[in-house]
Design a protein around this motif. Structure first.
Motif, PDB file in Angstrom:
ATOM      1  N   ARG A 541       9.177  10.383  -1.829  1.00 51.74           N
ATOM      2  CA  ARG A 541      10.562  10.574  -1.348  1.00 51.74           C
ATOM      3  C   ARG A 541      10.817   9.590  -0.200  1.00 51.74           C
ATOM      4  NH1 ARG A 541      11.108  15.883   1.852  1.00 51.74           N
ATOM      5  NH2 ARG A 541      10.350  14.527   3.670  1.00 51.74           N
ATOM      6  N   PHE A 542      12.129   9.053  -0.243  1.00 53.52           N
ATOM      7  CA  PHE A 542      12.453   7.928   0.943  1.00 53.52           C
ATOM      8  C   PHE A 542      13.933   8.212   1.069  1.00 53.52           C
ATOM      9  CE2 PHE A 542      12.704   5.966  -3.128  1.00 53.52           C
ATOM     10  CZ  PHE A 542      13.898   5.153  -3.204  1.00 53.52           C
ATOM     11  N   LYS A 547      21.190   7.637   1.944  1.00 52.36           N
ATOM     12  CA  LYS A 547      20.741   8.632   1.025  1.00 52.36           C
ATOM     13  C   LYS A 547      19.275   8.933   0.605  1.00 52.36           C
ATOM     14  CE  LYS A 547      22.438   9.314  -3.854  1.00 52.36           C
ATOM     15  NZ  LYS A 547      22.948   8.620  -4.965  1.00 52.36           N
ATOM     16  N   THR A 548      19.156   9.989   0.302  1.00 50.21           N
ATOM     17  CA  THR A 548      17.483  10.450   0.133  1.00 50.21           C
ATOM     18  C   THR A 548      17.255  10.606  -1.302  1.00 50.21           C
ATOM     19  OG1 THR A 548      17.446  11.995   1.898  1.00 50.21           O
ATOM     20  CG2 THR A 548      15.999  12.102   0.422  1.00 50.21           C
ATOM     21  N   TYR A 549      16.246   9.800  -1.724  1.00 50.68           N
ATOM     22  CA  TYR A 549      15.867   9.774  -2.996  1.00 50.68           C
ATOM     23  C   TYR A 549      14.623  10.357  -3.353  1.00 50.68           C
ATOM     24  CZ  TYR A 549      19.391   5.921  -3.093  1.00 50.68           C
ATOM     25  OH  TYR A 549      20.563   5.397  -3.194  1.00 50.68           O
ATOM     26  N   ALA A 554       6.572   6.082 -10.948  1.00 47.73           N
ATOM     27  CA  ALA A 554       5.986   5.154 -10.143  1.00 47.73           C
ATOM     28  C   ALA A 554       5.159   4.467 -10.568  1.00 47.73           C
ATOM     29  CB  ALA A 554       5.766   5.534  -8.758  1.00 47.73           C
ATOM     30  N   ASP A 555       5.059   2.982 -10.615  1.00 48.51           N
ATOM     31  CA  ASP A 555       4.059   2.304 -10.962  1.00 48.51           C
ATOM     32  C   ASP A 555       3.774   1.113 -10.154  1.00 48.51           C
ATOM     33  OD1 ASP A 555       2.475   0.793 -12.578  1.00 48.51           O
ATOM     34  OD2 ASP A 555       3.983  -0.476 -13.550  1.00 48.51           O
ATOM     35  N   VAL A 574      -0.138  -8.146   4.489  1.00 45.86           N
ATOM     36  CA  VAL A 574      -0.252  -7.353   3.261  1.00 45.86           C
ATOM     37  C   VAL A 574       0.593  -6.763   2.844  1.00 45.86           C
ATOM     38  CG1 VAL A 574      -1.732  -5.704   1.693  1.00 45.86           C
ATOM     39  CG2 VAL A 574      -3.027  -7.454   3.419  1.00 45.86           C
ATOM     40  N   ARG A 575       1.306  -6.831   1.581  1.00 46.80           N
ATOM     41  CA  ARG A 575       2.290  -6.056   1.002  1.00 46.80           C
ATOM     42  C   ARG A 575       1.676  -5.226  -0.348  1.00 46.80           C
ATOM     43  NH1 ARG A 575       7.854  -9.723   1.082  1.00 46.80           N
ATOM     44  NH2 ARG A 575       7.929 -10.277   3.198  1.00 46.80           N
ATOM     45  N   ASP A 576       1.937  -4.007  -0.439  1.00 48.14           N
ATOM     46  CA  ASP A 576       1.965  -3.146  -1.602  1.00 48.14           C
ATOM     47  C   ASP A 576       3.090  -2.928  -2.214  1.00 48.14           C
ATOM     48  OD1 ASP A 576      -1.010  -3.583  -1.484  1.00 48.14           O
ATOM     49  OD2 ASP A 576      -0.955  -1.529  -0.606  1.00 48.14           O
ATOM     50  N   TYR A 577       3.474  -3.383  -3.311  1.00 52.18           N
ATOM     51  CA  TYR A 577       4.905  -3.375  -4.068  1.00 52.18           C
ATOM     52  C   TYR A 577       4.699  -2.073  -5.253  1.00 52.18           C
ATOM     53  CZ  TYR A 577       7.245  -7.173  -2.069  1.00 52.18           C
ATOM     54  OH  TYR A 577       7.874  -8.147  -1.136  1.00 52.18           O
ATOM     55  N   PHE A 578       5.837  -1.222  -5.152  1.00 55.79           N
ATOM     56  CA  PHE A 578       5.808  -0.287  -6.191  1.00 55.79           C
ATOM     57  C   PHE A 578       7.163  -0.198  -6.999  1.00 55.79           C
ATOM     58  CE2 PHE A 578       2.856   1.277  -2.985  1.00 55.79           C
ATOM     59  CZ  PHE A 578       1.791   1.836  -3.765  1.00 55.79           C
ATOM     60  N   GLN A 579       7.103  -0.015  -8.097  1.00 53.87           N
ATOM     61  CA  GLN A 579       8.333   0.238  -8.938  1.00 53.87           C
ATOM     62  C   GLN A 579       8.483   1.736  -9.187  1.00 53.87           C
ATOM     63  OE1 GLN A 579       8.346  -2.178 -12.889  1.00 53.87           O
ATOM     64  NE2 GLN A 579       7.276  -3.883 -11.701  1.00 53.87           N
ATOM     65  N   VAL A 580       9.654   2.183  -8.646  1.00 50.85           N
ATOM     66  CA  VAL A 580       9.812   3.471  -8.694  1.00 50.85           C
ATOM     67  C   VAL A 580      11.021   3.825  -9.369  1.00 50.85           C
ATOM     68  CG1 VAL A 580       8.204   4.001  -6.489  1.00 50.85           C
ATOM     69  CG2 VAL A 580      11.020   3.454  -6.265  1.00 50.85           C
ATOM     70  N   GLU A 581      11.149   5.244  -9.733  1.00 44.97           N
ATOM     71  CA  GLU A 581      12.244   5.638 -10.468  1.00 44.97           C
ATOM     72  C   GLU A 581      12.609   7.184 -10.033  1.00 44.97           C
ATOM     73  OE1 GLU A 581      13.743   6.901 -15.146  1.00 44.97           O
ATOM     74  OE2 GLU A 581      12.074   5.679 -14.868  1.00 44.97           O
ATOM     75  N   ASP A 582      13.871   7.297  -9.482  1.00 47.38           N
ATOM     76  CA  ASP A 582      14.299   8.590  -8.984  1.00 47.38           C
ATOM     77  C   ASP A 582      14.864   9.479 -10.164  1.00 47.38           C
ATOM     78  OD1 ASP A 582      16.639   7.440  -9.857  1.00 47.38           O
ATOM     79  OD2 ASP A 582      17.658   7.749  -7.926  1.00 47.38           O
ATOM     80  N   GLU A 583      15.164  10.609  -9.613  1.00 49.12           N
ATOM     81  CA  GLU A 583      15.587  11.689 -10.613  1.00 49.12           C
ATOM     82  C   GLU A 583      16.746  11.424 -11.335  1.00 49.12           C
ATOM     83  OE1 GLU A 583      16.061  15.120  -7.984  1.00 49.12           O
ATOM     84  OE2 GLU A 583      13.701  15.498  -7.998  1.00 49.12           O
TER      85      GLU A 583
END
Length: 613
Positions: A541-542, A547-549, A554-555, A574-583
């Protein structure tokens, strides 16, 4: 007071040949090396214990990798080639830079990314690197160029390595081959050297002095009268010129005197790279130099060797009558030119003026229709001149001289070279509303400020679309800065991996295995109220922009390290990237600063960097 400088390139042919070869060849992988220990680190030291543990761990990983055992799960594919976030996987040149650092300054393995391929042996402090490449090959090999002199093939120029072995210009090629069996002989390119000197003389006429000329096959004449003070003095100006030549990759020397003959001798026979003598002291300055410093003919030099004359001072001290009879009248002329008794002017190069067209009007004009008519006539005149020169205009400048003495300058750029009068007139017509005629315009000039070669092109089929005029019309409406294409760049950091290029320029496509968001934010935006599990789990969640998602899928992570070779502040980043999809089906690309373990890598804050659509 006349001041002349002689700019001399002692190894022009050799350095130009090597410069062209290094520019045309692709970057080679570093040569295989073996490590020969010459000193040991004292035992029971913290540095030794850390290096030993690191070597044992690497050796274990290498053995597992060779047996096909997967060391750790990694989101980065290992197919080779450049890919974002894994520059270490294919850029072996970076490894060479790391090897050149002392052991205590090298980046740890966590900065080099996750890898399972075999690694090279570590180098302890005090160890010596021995290259496996033979010493007689590569850039340090003796090199010489040859040309034909009558029926003989002689050396035209020799490299520093060849000169150290006793080779000199003018030596027979067969003799040089006997002295140095592994000598690399190439054909001389006097036309290429002359073309380079001509381009450099034109550059000097625009940047250094208005009077510059080519001096023989290895240098330039520069008239410094009245211009040296603009560069801080003659010595500062000479140092600036030599630094410019060094950036080009050429070794140069410069001599400054009141006569061309003395400047020529100082540049070629003085032990200092910058030799300066004041007016009236030329004879004393060149006195210890050999007679060849006076640019004498071969017959005069042979006569000087027969008589045992070894310096210019001995020639000057001889009576002029016997000197002229024994060495020729040209010898007297060269002595007088070097000492200042006789002038020696040189013919400077004249930079070519840009193509232009001018119309002076009988009566001042101020209406838009009249200005458009004159601009169209100027475009026709300019394109005819461009056609004769075989050029196409990339940028033009319309200058309108008003009655009150003021000028109206209208620049127009084009995406590609063009000499289409109708197209140029149309672009000028779109700029007429920016002209302030005042009390009237009495003259108009059209100058092609930037040109490029434009050869005749065959007209294609009806399906072909002529894009340059369309791009130019769009750019004239919305601005040239808003018409561009995106090209991929070799950079790990996403905001540096894409650059803007011209609308008609070639661009590099993005790797298919590494998709990126359709919309990339110019600057990452902070994400709040993030619920995520450390160290490698995606957010659940973020909140972003109020707006809250809630994340449904996630990938990741895709780990990207800072480019420590560019900025010291990115050494531990260092950066950790994520591809996320909300509801709701919206897809985002966000990252976390830090690896979740070492606090030096980041503060574990979350940031939004792009949207997938």
């Amino acid at each position: 007071m006349k001041r002349v400088a002689s700019l001399h390139f002692p190894a022009l042919g050799i350095e130009r040949l090597r410069r062209n070869e290094s520019a045309s060849q692709p970057e080679a992988a570093p040569a295989p090396a073996v490590w020969v220990p010459t000193a040991r680190i004292p035992e029971n030291t913290k540095e030794r214990q850390q290096l030993i543990q690191l070597r044992e761990r690497l050796d274990q990983d290498v053995g597992l990798a060779r047996e096909g055992v997967r060391i750790e799960d990694c989101s980065c594919p290992r197919g080779g080639g450049w890919r974002p976030g894994a520059r270490w996987a294919s850029r072996e040149a970076r490894q060479a830079e790391i090897d050149a650092l002392p052991a205590h300054q090298r980046p740890p393995m966590r900065m080099l990314g996750r890898r399972s391929e075999a690694v090279k042996s570590l180098q302890f402090s005090g160890e010596k690197r021995v290259s496996a490449v033979p010493s007689g090959t590569g850039a340090d090999a003796p090199l010489a160029t040859t040309h034909r002199t009558g029926q003989r093939i002689t050396l035209a120029a020799v490299s520093v390595e060849a000169a150290a072995l006793g080779l000199t210009p003018g030596m027979a090629a067969t003799h040089a081959r006997m002295l140095v069996p592994d000598l690399d002989l190439r054909d001389a390119d006097p036309q290429g050297d002359a073309a380079f000197l001509t381009r450099l003389a034109l550059f000097a006429a625009r940047r250094w002095t208005p009077h510059a000329a080519v001096s023989g096959s290895d240098g330039l004449w520069l008239d410094l009268s009245g211009v040296a003070h603009l560069f801080g003095g003659e010595r500062q100006m000479g140092a600036r010129i030599l630094r410019f030549c060094a950036r080009l990759g050429f070794t140069a020397r410069i001599g400054i005197a009141g006569t061309t003959g003395a400047a020529h001798a100082l540049a070629r026979f003085s032990p200092q790279p910058i030799a300066i003598c004041s007016n009236g002291t030329e004879a004393d300055a060149i006195a210890p130099f050999p007679p060849s410093a006076l640019r004498l003919s071969e017959a005069a030099l042979s006569a000087a060797r027969r008589f045992g004359i070894a310096s210019v001072a001995e020639l000057i001290a001889m009576p002029r009558g016997p000197l002229g009879r024994r060495f020729g009248r040209d010898t007297l002329t060269r002595i007088d030119q070097a000492t200042g008794r006789v002038g020696e002017p040189f013919d400077p190069v004249v930079p070519q003026e840009p193509p232009s067209a001018t119309l002076r009007l009988l009566e001042p004009i101020s209406t838009a229709e009249a200005i458009a008519q004159v601009a169209g006539d100027l475009a026709s005149m300019l394109t005819r001149q461009l056609g004769q020169l075989g050029l196409g205009a990339r940028a033009i400048l319309l200058v309108c001289d008003r009655v009150d003495g003021d000028e109206q300058r209208i620049p127009v750029g084009m995406s590609s070279g063009s000499r289409d009068a109708a197209h140029i007139a149309e672009l000028l017509r779109r700029k007429i509303d920016t002209i302030e005629p005042g009390f009237g315009i009495e003259a108009m000039h059209l100058v092609a400020t930037r040109c490029q070669p434009l050869a005749p092109q065959q007209i294609g089929s009806e399906d072909d679309v002529d894009l340059p005029p369309l791009v130019d019309r769009i750019a004239s409406r919305i601005g040239a800065a808003h018409v561009f294409r995106c090209s991929a760049q070799e950079s790990d950091v996403p905001e540096r991996s894409v650059s803007r290029v011209g609308a008609l320029d070639s661009c590099t496509p993005w790797p298919r295995d590494w998709p990126r968001p359709v919309r990339m934010l110019a600057r990452p935006e902070r994400v709040d109220k993030v619920l995520a599990e450390l160290p490698d789990q995606p957010p659940l969640r973020f909140s972003w922009r109020g707006k809250t998602y809630r994340v449904r899928k996630a990938d990741g992570p895709e780990r990207i390290f800072g480019e420590w070779w560019r900025r010291t502040g990115e050494a531990d980043a260092v950066r950790d990237y994520f591809q996320v999809e909300d509801e709701g089906g919206a897809r985002f690309w966000l990252f976390r600063r830090g690896d979740g373990i070492d606090p030096r890598t980041g503060d574990l804050s979350w940031w939004m960097h792009g949207l997938f659509g």
